[in-house]
Motif scaffolding. Structure first.
Motif, PDB file in Angstrom:
ATOM      1  N   LEU A  72      -7.826  -1.522  -1.310  1.00 58.57           N
ATOM      2  CA  LEU A  72      -7.863  -2.261  -2.406  1.00 58.57           C
ATOM      3  C   LEU A  72      -8.431  -1.223  -3.660  1.00 58.57           C
ATOM      4  CD1 LEU A  72      -9.669  -5.321  -1.295  1.00 58.57           C
ATOM      5  CD2 LEU A  72      -7.315  -5.141  -1.655  1.00 58.57           C
ATOM      6  N   TRP A  73      -9.474  -0.529  -3.324  1.00 57.34           N
ATOM      7  CA  TRP A  73      -9.661   0.633  -4.279  1.00 57.34           C
ATOM      8  C   TRP A  73      -8.888   1.635  -4.862  1.00 57.34           C
ATOM      9  CZ3 TRP A  73     -13.622   0.550  -7.702  1.00 57.34           C
ATOM     10  CH2 TRP A  73     -14.722   0.045  -7.250  1.00 57.34           C
ATOM     11  N   MET A  74      -7.878   1.794  -4.048  1.00 51.79           N
ATOM     12  CA  MET A  74      -6.699   2.891  -4.501  1.00 51.79           C
ATOM     13  C   MET A  74      -5.743   2.134  -5.134  1.00 51.79           C
ATOM     14  SD  MET A  74      -5.370   5.709  -4.427  1.00 51.79           S
ATOM     15  CE  MET A  74      -6.206   6.539  -3.344  1.00 51.79           C
ATOM     16  N   LEU A  75      -5.264   0.752  -5.219  1.00 53.86           N
ATOM     17  CA  LEU A  75      -4.520  -0.029  -5.645  1.00 53.86           C
ATOM     18  C   LEU A  75      -5.021  -0.177  -7.045  1.00 53.86           C
ATOM     19  CD1 LEU A  75      -3.136  -2.409  -3.101  1.00 53.86           C
ATOM     20  CD2 LEU A  75      -1.960  -0.445  -4.018  1.00 53.86           C
ATOM     21  N   PHE A  76      -6.340  -0.618  -6.872  1.00 53.73           N
ATOM     22  CA  PHE A  76      -7.103  -0.760  -8.413  1.00 53.73           C
ATOM     23  C   PHE A  76      -7.071   0.490  -9.115  1.00 53.73           C
ATOM     24  CE2 PHE A  76     -10.960  -0.774 -10.938  1.00 53.73           C
ATOM     25  CZ  PHE A  76     -10.910  -2.049 -11.547  1.00 53.73           C
ATOM     26  N   LEU A  77      -7.320   1.505  -8.865  1.00 49.41           N
ATOM     27  CA  LEU A  77      -7.446   2.648  -9.413  1.00 49.41           C
ATOM     28  C   LEU A  77      -6.143   3.366 -10.040  1.00 49.41           C
ATOM     29  CD1 LEU A  77     -10.227   4.757  -7.564  1.00 49.41           C
ATOM     30  CD2 LEU A  77     -10.460   3.465  -9.646  1.00 49.41           C
ATOM     31  N   THR A  78      -5.097   3.111  -9.452  1.00 48.79           N
ATOM     32  CA  THR A  78      -3.702   3.490  -9.812  1.00 48.79           C
ATOM     33  C   THR A  78      -3.033   2.486 -10.472  1.00 48.79           C
ATOM     34  OG1 THR A  78      -2.747   2.950  -7.611  1.00 48.79           O
ATOM     35  CG2 THR A  78      -3.690   5.037  -7.966  1.00 48.79           C
ATOM     36  N   GLY A  79      -3.513   1.153 -10.716  1.00 45.76           N
ATOM     37  CA  GLY A  79      -3.038   0.140 -11.288  1.00 45.76           C
ATOM     38  C   GLY A  79      -1.855  -0.170 -10.708  1.00 45.76           C
ATOM     39  N   THR A  80      -1.727  -0.244  -9.369  1.00 44.99           N
ATOM     40  CA  THR A  80      -0.800  -0.887  -8.578  1.00 44.99           C
ATOM     41  C   THR A  80      -0.947  -2.003  -8.105  1.00 44.99           C
ATOM     42  OG1 THR A  80      -0.490   1.507  -7.840  1.00 44.99           O
ATOM     43  CG2 THR A  80       0.835  -0.484  -6.718  1.00 44.99           C
ATOM     44  N   SER A  81       0.028  -3.153  -8.273  1.00 47.93           N
ATOM     45  CA  SER A  81      -0.298  -4.551  -7.848  1.00 47.93           C
ATOM     46  C   SER A  81       0.043  -4.693  -6.471  1.00 47.93           C
ATOM     47  CB  SER A  81       0.687  -5.228  -8.801  1.00 47.93           C
ATOM     48  OG  SER A  81       2.093  -5.095  -8.351  1.00 47.93           O
ATOM     49  N   LEU A  82      -0.443  -5.827  -5.968  1.00 44.13           N
ATOM     50  CA  LEU A  82      -0.366  -5.870  -4.422  1.00 44.13           C
ATOM     51  C   LEU A  82       1.259  -6.567  -4.333  1.00 44.13           C
ATOM     52  CD1 LEU A  82      -1.839  -6.020  -1.797  1.00 44.13           C
ATOM     53  CD2 LEU A  82      -2.217  -8.672  -2.113  1.00 44.13           C
ATOM     54  N   SER A  83       1.799  -5.861  -3.429  1.00 45.03           N
ATOM     55  CA  SER A  83       3.035  -5.999  -3.198  1.00 45.03           C
ATOM     56  C   SER A  83       3.697  -5.969  -1.704  1.00 45.03           C
ATOM     57  CB  SER A  83       4.223  -5.111  -3.841  1.00 45.03           C
ATOM     58  OG  SER A  83       3.739  -3.897  -3.389  1.00 45.03           O
ATOM     59  N   VAL A  84       4.806  -6.237  -1.072  1.00 42.97           N
ATOM     60  CA  VAL A  84       5.442  -6.250   0.185  1.00 42.97           C
ATOM     61  C   VAL A  84       5.093  -4.671   0.557  1.00 42.97           C
ATOM     62  CG1 VAL A  84       7.125  -6.210   1.570  1.00 42.97           C
ATOM     63  CG2 VAL A  84       6.607  -8.149  -0.321  1.00 42.97           C
ATOM     64  N   PRO A  85       5.716  -3.742  -0.120  1.00 44.64           N
ATOM     65  CA  PRO A  85       5.331  -2.199   0.320  1.00 44.64           C
ATOM     66  C   PRO A  85       4.022  -1.949   0.652  1.00 44.64           C
ATOM     67  CG  PRO A  85       7.158  -2.458  -1.288  1.00 44.64           C
ATOM     68  CD  PRO A  85       6.556  -3.691  -1.289  1.00 44.64           C
ATOM     69  N   SER A  86       2.941  -2.391  -0.424  1.00 43.25           N
ATOM     70  CA  SER A  86       1.548  -2.201  -0.041  1.00 43.25           C
ATOM     71  C   SER A  86       1.081  -2.890   1.205  1.00 43.25           C
ATOM     72  CB  SER A  86       0.699  -2.412  -1.265  1.00 43.25           C
ATOM     73  OG  SER A  86       0.950  -3.704  -1.505  1.00 43.25           O
ATOM     74  N   LEU A  87       1.473  -3.874   1.459  1.00 39.97           N
ATOM     75  CA  LEU A  87       1.164  -4.699   2.805  1.00 39.97           C
ATOM     76  C   LEU A  87       1.819  -4.009   3.892  1.00 39.97           C
ATOM     77  CD1 LEU A  87       1.426  -8.299   1.548  1.00 39.97           C
ATOM     78  CD2 LEU A  87      -0.754  -6.943   2.016  1.00 39.97           C
ATOM     79  N   MET A  88       2.775  -3.433   3.853  1.00 34.94           N
ATOM     80  CA  MET A  88       3.331  -2.554   4.864  1.00 34.94           C
ATOM     81  C   MET A  88       2.428  -1.511   5.181  1.00 34.94           C
ATOM     82  SD  MET A  88       7.628  -2.848   4.208  1.00 34.94           S
ATOM     83  CE  MET A  88       7.814  -1.958   5.529  1.00 34.94           C
ATOM     84  N   GLY A  89       2.183  -0.519   3.981  1.00 30.55           N
ATOM     85  CA  GLY A  89       1.255   0.402   4.055  1.00 30.55           C
ATOM     86  C   GLY A  89       0.001   0.132   4.773  1.00 30.55           C
ATOM     87  N   ALA A  90      -0.653  -1.161   4.415  1.00 23.70           N
ATOM     88  CA  ALA A  90      -1.932  -1.600   5.059  1.00 23.70           C
ATOM     89  C   ALA A  90      -1.649  -1.638   6.589  1.00 23.70           C
ATOM     90  CB  ALA A  90      -2.305  -2.804   4.494  1.00 23.70           C
ATOM     91  N   MET A  91      -0.623  -2.327   7.207  1.00 24.22           N
ATOM     92  CA  MET A  91      -0.354  -2.210   8.599  1.00 24.22           C
ATOM     93  C   MET A  91      -0.427  -0.712   9.174  1.00 24.22           C
ATOM     94  SD  MET A  91       2.326  -5.333   8.861  1.00 24.22           S
ATOM     95  CE  MET A  91       2.089  -6.769   8.622  1.00 24.22           C
ATOM     96  N   MET A  92       0.437   0.016   8.544  1.00 23.83           N
ATOM     97  CA  MET A  92       0.379   1.518   9.195  1.00 23.83           C
ATOM     98  C   MET A  92      -0.808   1.980   9.092  1.00 23.83           C
ATOM     99  SD  MET A  92       3.654   3.022   6.767  1.00 23.83           S
ATOM    100  CE  MET A  92       3.440   4.624   7.524  1.00 23.83           C
ATOM    101  N   CYS A  93      -1.640   1.833   8.042  1.00 21.79           N
ATOM    102  CA  CYS A  93      -3.094   2.397   7.942  1.00 21.79           C
ATOM    103  C   CYS A  93      -4.138   1.867   9.108  1.00 21.79           C
ATOM    104  CB  CYS A  93      -3.856   2.012   6.673  1.00 21.79           C
ATOM    105  SG  CYS A  93      -5.385   2.420   6.512  1.00 21.79           S
ATOM    106  N   ILE A  94      -3.848   0.512   9.386  1.00 25.37           N
ATOM    107  CA  ILE A  94      -4.635  -0.121  10.389  1.00 25.37           C
ATOM    108  C   ILE A  94      -4.345   0.456  11.545  1.00 25.37           C
ATOM    109  CG2 ILE A  94      -4.770  -2.185  11.789  1.00 25.37           C
ATOM    110  CD1 ILE A  94      -4.771  -3.916   8.977  1.00 25.37           C
ATOM    111  N   GLY A  95      -2.921   0.835  11.972  1.00 24.22           N
ATOM    112  CA  GLY A  95      -2.596   1.287  13.276  1.00 24.22           C
ATOM    113  C   GLY A  95      -3.512   2.884  13.386  1.00 24.22           C
TER     114      GLY A  95
END
Length: 238
Positions: free
Chosen positions: A105-128
């Motif tokens: 959430l902090w990285m998306l906020f600091l880079t001005g990136t909106s929550l999207s399908v690719p960011s949620l896929m990245g969240a799944m990879m990060c969790i693993g």
């Protein structure tokens, strides 16, 4: 009479088209929904509003990915419960995930990136990756409990032994995602949220794995884990 007569599921409709320019789809969709709610009371009897198009697709995709994310965490917890033969150890391992979520959430906020399908896929990879690094720490600490009774000493030993594998795994993943996070190449901006989510999540998750997980382990894991393999060997030896 209208020049063009449109129908949707047999119902006659009037289509109002809108496009998004230099705005995120979710923000524009929220404003359109607000206008629709305000105008709903002024509609003639028998008519209603219906928002269709990419906004509906985005909402359904977010809902399914959120369910998949929750299901993935629950499934990982249940699998680790079977593997460790304990309800406590998987809970300690998953203590790295709040840090990963905060980093995303902090990285998306600091880079001005909106929550999207690719960011949620990245969240799944990060969790693993975060879960795998946390497993390394807890597993080694459980093995050390056979030599020492203190959970704090066992986790300190695990930290000294596993700090390099954890850092190597996280660093390799972060460096591999840097070109994607900058959106290099043609169409790279589409996958940039994925790389940014992974980088932010792993930066925070690594710190959580090396500091928060050992603290939680030292307070909660007061009793040594049960060695089920030794019990089975002793039972068959009799």
């Amino acid at each position: 009479m209208p020049v063009i007569v449109n129908h949707y599921n047999v119902w006659p409709v009037f289509d109002v088209f809108a496009n998004v320019d230099r705005r995120d789809l979710g923000g524009v969709g929220a404003e359109v929904m607000k206008i629709m709610r305000e105008e709903q009371a002024r509609l003639p009897r028998g008519t209603s509003f219906s928002l269709r198009g990419q906004v509906a697709t985005m909402q359904s995709s977010f809902f399914r990915l959120a369910l998949g994310l929750i299901f993935a965490v629950v499934l990982v917890y249940l699998l680790m419960t079977v593997n460790f033969q304990s309800w406590l150890d998987p809970f300690i391992i998953l203590m790295a995930l709040p840090g990963a979520t905060a980093g995303i959430l902090w990285m998306l906020f600091l880079t001005g990136t909106s929550l999207s399908v690719p960011s949620l896929m990245g969240a799944m990879m990060c969790i693993g990756v975060a879960t795998a690094n946390s497993i390394l720490m807890v597993t080694f600490a459980n093995d050390e409990r056979e030599k020492m009774l203190s959970a704090r000493e066992a986790m300190l030993s695990a930290g000294y032994a596993r700090v390099r594998p954890v850092l190597m795994t996280a660093t390799a993943m972060i460096l591999g995602m840097v070109p994607m996070a900058f959106g290099m190449g043609e169409g790279g901006e589409q996958n940039a949220p994925l790389g940014r989510a992974v980088i932010g999540g792993l930066c925070f998750a690594t710190v959580t794995t090396l500091f928060v997980v050992p603290i939680v382990y030292s307070y909660l894991r007061t009793k040594p884990p049960v060695d089920h393999e030794r019990r089975l060997k002793e039972r068959y030896a009799r």
